[in-house]
Design an enzyme around this catalytic site. Structure first.
Site, PDB file in Angstrom:
ATOM      1  N   LYS A  13       0.817  -1.216   0.000  1.00 18.83           N
ATOM      2  CA  LYS A  13       0.000   0.000   0.000  1.00 18.83           C
ATOM      3  C   LYS A  13       0.850   1.265   0.000  1.00 18.83           C
ATOM      4  O   LYS A  13       0.449   2.270  -0.604  1.00 18.83           O
ATOM      5  CB  LYS A  13      -0.966  -0.002   1.187  1.00 18.83           C
ATOM      6  CG  LYS A  13      -0.329  -0.046   2.553  1.00 18.83           C
ATOM      7  CD  LYS A  13      -1.393  -0.152   3.639  1.00 18.83           C
ATOM      8  CE  LYS A  13      -0.750  -0.217   5.023  1.00 18.83           C
ATOM      9  NZ  LYS A  13       0.065  -1.435   5.208  1.00 18.83           N
ATOM     10  N   ARG A  86      -7.322   2.170  10.534  1.00 14.91           N
ATOM     11  CA  ARG A  86      -7.082   0.755  10.801  1.00 14.91           C
ATOM     12  C   ARG A  86      -8.108   0.146  11.742  1.00 14.91           C
ATOM     13  O   ARG A  86      -8.121  -1.068  11.940  1.00 14.91           O
ATOM     14  CB  ARG A  86      -5.684   0.553  11.387  1.00 14.91           C
ATOM     15  CG  ARG A  86      -4.580   0.947  10.425  1.00 14.91           C
ATOM     16  CD  ARG A  86      -3.250   0.447  10.891  1.00 14.91           C
ATOM     17  NE  ARG A  86      -2.194   0.783   9.946  1.00 14.91           N
ATOM     18  CZ  ARG A  86      -0.998   0.214   9.926  1.00 14.91           C
ATOM     19  NH1 ARG A  86      -0.727  -0.723  10.797  1.00 14.91           N
ATOM     20  NH2 ARG A  86      -0.103   0.572   9.036  1.00 14.91           N
ATOM     21  N   ARG A 125      12.348  -8.145   4.026  1.00 20.26           N
ATOM     22  CA  ARG A 125      12.612  -6.742   3.690  1.00 20.26           C
ATOM     23  C   ARG A 125      13.827  -6.218   4.457  1.00 20.26           C
ATOM     24  O   ARG A 125      13.999  -6.486   5.633  1.00 20.26           O
ATOM     25  CB  ARG A 125      11.367  -5.908   4.019  1.00 20.26           C
ATOM     26  CG  ARG A 125      11.395  -4.480   3.544  1.00 20.26           C
ATOM     27  CD  ARG A 125       9.990  -3.893   3.549  1.00 20.26           C
ATOM     28  NE  ARG A 125       9.244  -4.165   4.778  1.00 20.26           N
ATOM     29  CZ  ARG A 125       7.946  -3.922   4.910  1.00 20.26           C
ATOM     30  NH1 ARG A 125       7.250  -3.429   3.897  1.00 20.26           N
ATOM     31  NH2 ARG A 125       7.333  -4.186   6.048  1.00 20.26           N
ATOM     32  N   ARG A 153      13.940  -3.743   9.881  1.00 18.87           N
ATOM     33  CA  ARG A 153      13.140  -2.994  10.839  1.00 18.87           C
ATOM     34  C   ARG A 153      12.680  -3.915  11.955  1.00 18.87           C
ATOM     35  O   ARG A 153      12.412  -5.093  11.728  1.00 18.87           O
ATOM     36  CB  ARG A 153      11.902  -2.395  10.148  1.00 18.87           C
ATOM     37  CG  ARG A 153      12.154  -1.108   9.468  1.00 18.87           C
ATOM     38  CD  ARG A 153      10.934  -0.459   8.860  1.00 18.87           C
ATOM     39  NE  ARG A 153       9.656  -1.133   9.000  1.00 18.87           N
ATOM     40  CZ  ARG A 153       8.616  -0.874   8.216  1.00 18.87           C
ATOM     41  NH1 ARG A 153       8.714   0.008   7.244  1.00 18.87           N
ATOM     42  NH2 ARG A 153       7.469  -1.496   8.388  1.00 18.87           N
ATOM     43  N   ARG A 164       1.272  -8.369  14.203  1.00 23.14           N
ATOM     44  CA  ARG A 164       0.649  -7.262  13.464  1.00 23.14           C
ATOM     45  C   ARG A 164      -0.469  -7.758  12.551  1.00 23.14           C
ATOM     46  O   ARG A 164      -1.520  -7.131  12.445  1.00 23.14           O
ATOM     47  CB  ARG A 164       1.703  -6.526  12.624  1.00 23.14           C
ATOM     48  CG  ARG A 164       2.711  -5.729  13.432  1.00 23.14           C
ATOM     49  CD  ARG A 164       3.844  -5.250  12.543  1.00 23.14           C
ATOM     50  NE  ARG A 164       3.391  -4.303  11.531  1.00 23.14           N
ATOM     51  CZ  ARG A 164       4.055  -4.048  10.409  1.00 23.14           C
ATOM     52  NH1 ARG A 164       5.187  -4.686  10.136  1.00 23.14           N
ATOM     53  NH2 ARG A 164       3.586  -3.159   9.561  1.00 23.14           N
TER      54      ARG A 164
END
Length: 212
Positions: A13, A86, A125, A153, A164
């Site tokens: 997104k 959210r 990532r 991260r 998450r």
């Protein structure tokens, strides 16, 4: 034009919001980026939410809505919201914000990607701390000469990603229902390449005769 782009962690997104912002000349408003920047800068907000982000927890609704309010006060009326709202409470609060500004949403785009793919995308990532460039160990490998300095991260670690996703899936159902009832929601398949996903999004706009 006022847009919302929804999707799970690593659904793409952020990439698509940036492309939409360039394509339609919109302000790209990313609450995730703003929160991470606050943490990096050690602001009062950053110190408050840093632990929440690292553990994959949702930041309290009132803090996120305040962040959006500040962003909209500084942004033009045309924007794409990246990953907000959210929760249902955030969605209802955003309705009030838009009404107060006599703004109306043109569309809410949901990028749909299977959970297993989202975990693979997130955990692979890596970020170059020197340039800010983002790579993926499988899908977009970095040049060999910079591989050693890349960082992951905290919220891309597998345990945090799964947490998450669990939270996202629990909360997003009510948000989807909210915008479906308003006949504002459009779903696109996010499993393809960025170019393919962007083409799907533009196709949705074309079907709804939303090209500016």
């Amino acid at each position: 034009m006022q847009l919302i782009l929804l999707g799970g962690p690593a659904s793409g997104k952020g990439t698509q919001a940036a492309r939409l912002a360039r394509h339609f000349d919109l302000e790209h408003v990313s609450t995730g980026d703003m929160l991470r920047q606050a943490c990096a800068e050690g602001t009062e907000l950053g110190l408050l939410v840093d632990g929440m982000l690292k553990e994959g927890q949702l930041v309290p609704d009132y803090l996120v809505v305040e962040l959006v309010l500040d962003a909209l006060d500084q942004a033009p009326k045309c924007f794409v919201m990246d990953g907000f709202p959210r929760t249902l409470r955030q969605a209802v609060g955003f309705d009030v914000i838009l009404d107060q500004r006599t703004l109306a949403l043109d569309a809410v785009i949901l990028i749909e990607v299977a959970n297993q793919i989202l975990v693979e995308r997130s955990t692979g990532r890596r970020i170059d701390p020197d340039t800010g460039d983002v790579y993926h160990l499988q899908f977009a490998p970095p040049p060999a000469e910079i591989a050693a300095r890349l960082q992951q991260r905290d919220d891309d670690c597998e345990g945090v990603v799964v947490e998450r996703l669990d939270i996202y899936n629990r909360e997003i159902a009510a948000v989807i229902d909210h915008y479906q009832q308003r006949e504002q929601l459009a779903c696109v398949d996010g499993s393809g390449t960025p170019d393919q996903v962007f083409a799907h999004i533009l196709d949705q706009f074309s079907r709804q005769q939303m090209e500016p």
